[in-house]
Design an enzyme around this catalytic site. Structure first.
Site, PDB file in Angstrom:
ATOM      1  N   HIS A 316       0.714  -1.208  -0.075  1.00 12.09           N
ATOM      2  CA  HIS A 316      -0.100  -0.015   0.069  1.00 12.09           C
ATOM      3  C   HIS A 316       0.950   1.138  -0.066  1.00 12.09           C
ATOM      4  CE1 HIS A 316       0.414   1.195   4.401  1.00 12.09           C
ATOM      5  NE2 HIS A 316       0.637  -0.341   4.434  1.00 12.09           N
ATOM      6  N   CYS A 335       2.474  -5.193   7.200  1.00 12.95           N
ATOM      7  CA  CYS A 335       2.160  -4.665   5.588  1.00 12.95           C
ATOM      8  C   CYS A 335       3.622  -4.186   5.096  1.00 12.95           C
ATOM      9  CB  CYS A 335       0.898  -4.045   5.469  1.00 12.95           C
ATOM     10  SG  CYS A 335      -0.615  -4.898   5.689  1.00 12.95           S
TER      11      CYS A 335
END
Length: 420
Positions: A316, A335
């Site tokens: 992301h 992440c």
């Protein structure tokens, strides 16, 4: 000879590593306009578009053979006594000392200088040739390529050859696993080097700095394929982050969730509730969703890249882009945050349904929610490599950030470790 056999011969011959690196690396700072320059300091790595430069990818289907060649090379070095230790620090171009002659021998031993460099008129002079070899060494060890022998470079120089051989051997099964069944287009994320590569047919299209998981919240290692992209996504906080981060903040500031534009939704009823009405000390947080609205404050910023996995992780964007200007980028909760993610999105979609850089930028600026399936998505490898060899003969080493070397680890969720 085959290409890989030739590569092994070149690695063993003098000067290969240094000359190959010098030919393909520009130290002037002139890179693609798509690259965001680091705001401060000297970065060891940078985000750049390399399309058309034919730079070898970190992993290709032929990587296991490249590793065999590298292991053979370091076994040869070890059996012949290794390399000399260097005692003097802060050496740089223009210096003249006996220790520079030792530095030359050290660089020759690993192939960064040709043996003829020991026969020059002034072997004790820190020449341009020596500086360029030091730069190549630094780049292959994840250090800022300054050409100066600073403390960190000295420490890397003095790691024994037998240790490097063992590091390559430990990473050999990882390389074999990650290289298996790769398609023509794929994304490589290497946690120890904190970088991502987008790869077309073994050549790097773009290379991106990343932010990976903290030592106590390590990123998982997995193999998957890109499935879809969420533009201007909602962010639903995992319960681990709710417990570790959000609830302690909420205890100090009852309005913190409102400031962060995080809504609390009761899972059973689907209704939004006021977090100030809940006794969080007595109520399990996993009964609720903590969902952040799209916008500048969103933890994923403009885009989220999805792929099937059991760890609930993804690639992301991030609103805290200044973190890409650090060298130690182990700051996430698991992440992977990607620098210049719009470049990667454009490459993933490759014109699908008319998508182009302008459209991607317009969607990001609009704040409009959009979910886009990816047709024939590229393969993805989130890897843990502390040593690897590329097809062009370069051999790379990185720190064992999660302390997994020697444990047999290849894929999975590393166990969290305390911060040091």
């Amino acid at each position: 000879m085959t290409r890989l056999t030739s590569a092994f011969a070149l690695m063993l011959s003098a000067g290969f590593a240094a000359s190959a690196y010098a030919q393909s690396t520009d130290y002037t700072g002139s890179i693609s306009s798509l690259t965001r320059q680091a705001p401060t300091g000297k970065l060891a790595t940078q985000t750049e578009v390399l399309n058309g430069q034919s730079q070898a990818a970190l992993i290709t289907p032929a990587s296991p053979q490249a590793m065999d060649a590298a292991i053979g090379m370091y076994d040869h070095i070890t059996r012949n006594g290794g390399w000399p230790s260097i005692r003097e620090r802060n050496m740089e171009k223009g210096d003249f000392s006996k220790e520079v002659a030792v530095l030359r021998r050290r660089l020759v031993a690993e192939g960064y200088l040709p043996p003829q460099s020991l026969e020059v008129d002034e072997p004790e002079k820190f020449s341009v040739e020596v500086r360029n070899a030091v730069k190549a060494f630094q780049a292959n060890h994840g250090l800022a390529p300054t050409g100066k022998v600073d403390d960190r470079t000295l420490a890397e120089f003095n790691i024994p050859a037998a240790t490097r051989l063992r590091q390559l051997q430990i990473n050999q099964p990882r390389v074999a696993a990650y290289a298996a069944k790769l398609g023509p287009r794929y994304i490589l994320v290497n946690i120890p080097s904190a970088q991502l590569e987008a790869v077309n047919f073994g050549a790097v299209y773009s290379r991106h700095n990343i932010v990976a998981g903290k030592i106590d919240r390590p990123s998982p290692v997995l193999m998957s394929r890109i499935s879809d992209i969420n533009f201007n996504p909602y962010w639903t906080a995992p319960d681990s982050i709710v417990k570790r981060d959000l609830l302690p903040k909420l205890a100090k500031d009852p309005d913190v969730l409102s400031k962060m534009k995080i809504r609390v939704i009761e899972k059973a009823s689907g209704r939004e509730i006021d977090p100030r009405t809940v006794d969080w000390g007595a109520t399990p947080s996993n009964l609720f969703l903590f969902r952040q609205d799209p916008g500048d404050q969103n933890a994923m910023a403009t885009v989220k890249i999805n792929f099937p996995n059991k760890y609930a992780v993804y690639l992301h964007d991030t609103p805290t882009r200044e973190l890409f200007g650090q060298n130690a980028r182990y700051l996430s909760s698991g992440c992977i945050r990607v620098d210049r993610v719009q470049v990667l999105i454009d490459w993933i979609l490759s014109g699908q349904d008319g998508f182009n850089p302008d459209m991607i930028e317009n969607i990001a600026q609009s704040g409009q929610r959009l979910d886009k399936p990816v047709k024939s998505g590229p393969d993805l490898r989130i890897m843990y490599l502390t040593a690897w060899a590329t097809e062009d003969g370069r051999i790379h080493f990185r720190p064992d950030i999660y302390h997994l070397d020697g444990t047999g680890f290849v894929t999975g969720q590393p166990q969290p470790r305390s911060e040091f």
